[in-house]
Structures are given as structure tokens and as C-alpha cells.
Design a protein around this motif. Sequence first.
Motif, PDB file in Angstrom:
ATOM      1  N   ILE A 109       0.832  -1.199   0.000  1.00 15.12           N
ATOM      2  CA  ILE A 109       0.000   0.000   0.000  1.00 15.12           C
ATOM      3  C   ILE A 109       0.869   1.253   0.000  1.00 15.12           C
ATOM      4  CG2 ILE A 109      -1.670   1.304   1.398  1.00 15.12           C
ATOM      5  CD1 ILE A 109      -2.847  -1.207  -0.014  1.00 15.12           C
ATOM      6  N   ASP A 110       0.464   2.256  -0.788  1.00 18.09           N
ATOM      7  CA  ASP A 110       1.165   3.538  -0.844  1.00 18.09           C
ATOM      8  C   ASP A 110       0.600   4.547   0.152  1.00 18.09           C
ATOM      9  OD1 ASP A 110       2.809   2.818  -3.127  1.00 18.09           O
ATOM     10  OD2 ASP A 110       0.928   2.907  -4.275  1.00 18.09           O
ATOM     11  N   LEU A 111      -0.696   4.401   0.470  1.00 21.81           N
ATOM     12  CA  LEU A 111      -1.371   5.361   1.344  1.00 21.81           C
ATOM     13  C   LEU A 111      -2.454   4.646   2.134  1.00 21.81           C
ATOM     14  CD1 LEU A 111      -1.979   8.365   2.174  1.00 21.81           C
ATOM     15  CD2 LEU A 111      -3.581   8.407   0.246  1.00 21.81           C
ATOM     16  N   ILE A 112      -2.474   4.890   3.439  1.00 26.62           N
ATOM     17  CA  ILE A 112      -3.551   4.391   4.298  1.00 26.62           C
ATOM     18  C   ILE A 112      -4.419   5.584   4.670  1.00 26.62           C
ATOM     19  CG2 ILE A 112      -4.166   3.297   6.494  1.00 26.62           C
ATOM     20  CD1 ILE A 112      -1.355   1.987   6.472  1.00 26.62           C
ATOM     21  N   VAL A 113      -5.733   5.441   4.515  1.00 26.88           N
ATOM     22  CA  VAL A 113      -6.671   6.507   4.872  1.00 26.88           C
ATOM     23  C   VAL A 113      -7.602   5.974   5.949  1.00 26.88           C
ATOM     24  CG1 VAL A 113      -8.468   8.073   4.036  1.00 26.88           C
ATOM     25  CG2 VAL A 113      -6.547   7.452   2.535  1.00 26.88           C
ATOM     26  N   LEU A 114      -7.751   6.765   7.021  1.00 22.57           N
ATOM     27  CA  LEU A 114      -8.603   6.370   8.150  1.00 22.57           C
ATOM     28  C   LEU A 114      -9.501   7.529   8.547  1.00 22.57           C
ATOM     29  CD1 LEU A 114      -5.784   4.759  10.301  1.00 22.57           C
ATOM     30  CD2 LEU A 114      -7.521   3.527   9.002  1.00 22.57           C
ATOM     31  N   GLY A 115     -10.693   7.200   9.037  1.00 20.06           N
ATOM     32  CA  GLY A 115     -11.564   8.205   9.625  1.00 20.06           C
ATOM     33  C   GLY A 115     -11.000   8.605  10.975  1.00 20.06           C
ATOM     34  N   SER A 116     -11.384   9.779  11.455  1.00 23.13           N
ATOM     35  CA  SER A 116     -10.776  10.300  12.685  1.00 23.13           C
ATOM     36  C   SER A 116     -11.353   9.692  13.956  1.00 23.13           C
ATOM     37  CB  SER A 116     -10.900  11.822  12.738  1.00 23.13           C
ATOM     38  OG  SER A 116     -12.262  12.192  12.741  1.00 23.13           O
ATOM     39  N   THR A 117     -12.560   9.160  13.897  1.00 22.68           N
ATOM     40  CA  THR A 117     -13.133   8.539  15.095  1.00 22.68           C
ATOM     41  C   THR A 117     -13.846   7.259  14.713  1.00 22.68           C
ATOM     42  OG1 THR A 117     -15.185   9.797  14.881  1.00 22.68           O
ATOM     43  CG2 THR A 117     -13.513  10.705  16.350  1.00 22.68           C
ATOM     44  N   GLY A 118     -13.856   6.324  15.650  1.00 21.17           N
ATOM     45  CA  GLY A 118     -14.501   5.041  15.409  1.00 21.17           C
ATOM     46  C   GLY A 118     -15.971   5.067  15.751  1.00 21.17           C
ATOM     47  N   LYS A 119     -16.559   3.889  15.720  1.00 16.57           N
ATOM     48  CA  LYS A 119     -17.998   3.746  15.880  1.00 16.57           C
ATOM     49  C   LYS A 119     -18.440   3.624  17.335  1.00 16.57           C
ATOM     50  CE  LYS A 119     -21.778   1.064  13.956  1.00 16.57           C
ATOM     51  NZ  LYS A 119     -22.148   0.031  13.021  1.00 16.57           N
TER      52      LYS A 119
END
Length: 146
Positions: A109-119
Motif C-alpha cells: 500500500i502507498d497510502l492508508i486513509v482512516l476516519g478520525s473517530t470510530g464507531k
Amino acid sequence: MSEEISKIMVGIDGSEASIKAVRKVLDMAKKYSAEVIAIHISLIPYYLRRLPQSGWEELRAYDDEQMKIWLKNIMIEANEKNIHFKALVKETTSSIVNEIIRSADAENIDLIVLGSTGKSRLDRMLVGSVAQGVMTNAKCSVLVVR
């Protein structure tokens, strides 16, 4: 962040932040002609896996089904934009952060994208704990979407 982005991994947990992150990734994937891999990590503590009556296999099946629900419209959108898109559901007995990083390394993977808060409420109390761990330890670039 390098201009050479051919594979993007996005974490998904069903939260509004993770769905927003996936939508952002689709825009980026179109721009860079990149492949997208959505990943959900099931945390199944080791002690549950040792108990036959715990039904951890059902937990895994439930997570698979939830992922399909979360991504139904996103997969349609990816297909319409001709974006190569796949979803992974993995499990860990210990660390979601380590499993994301391990999976990102395995997929190059070149880039990991994550949301700032979980569920979950616990995730909200530990705001960004997974994102923070991934940012600190990943070998590739990490983008946190708010």
C-alpha cells in the motif's frame, strides 16, 4: 505524500467518519488511477477463540455481512468510476493497529486513509487511537479524514 499513489487502503468500521474516508478515497483513486482496498479488522479476543461455545465464527460472519452493508453503495460508485476496488475482513486477537499495518505491508500500500473517530463509545473516548497508532508505525503515508 508521494505523487506515485497506485494502491490506497482505507479502514472501515461502519462509522460516519470511515464512510466519509471511503468516499474521499474514491475521489483520490480516480485522480491517481489507484486501486482501493477497504479493510475491516474484527477484534476477537484470544480467550473467546478458545471457548467453543463463544460462537466467534458467527462474529466473523457477522462482520463480513456488516462490511457488505457498509460498502454496498460505495462498491457501485467505484464500479461506475472504473476503480479497482476490493474489501478485506481480517481478524486479530490483539491489535487492530498492527493488523492494519501488517495488511498494508502485505498489499504494498502507498497510502492508508482512516476516519478520525470510530464507531463505539470506547473509540470516541480514545479518539483516534487506531489512527494515531497507524500514523506512528506505518511505513507508508497515512491520511486521517475528519
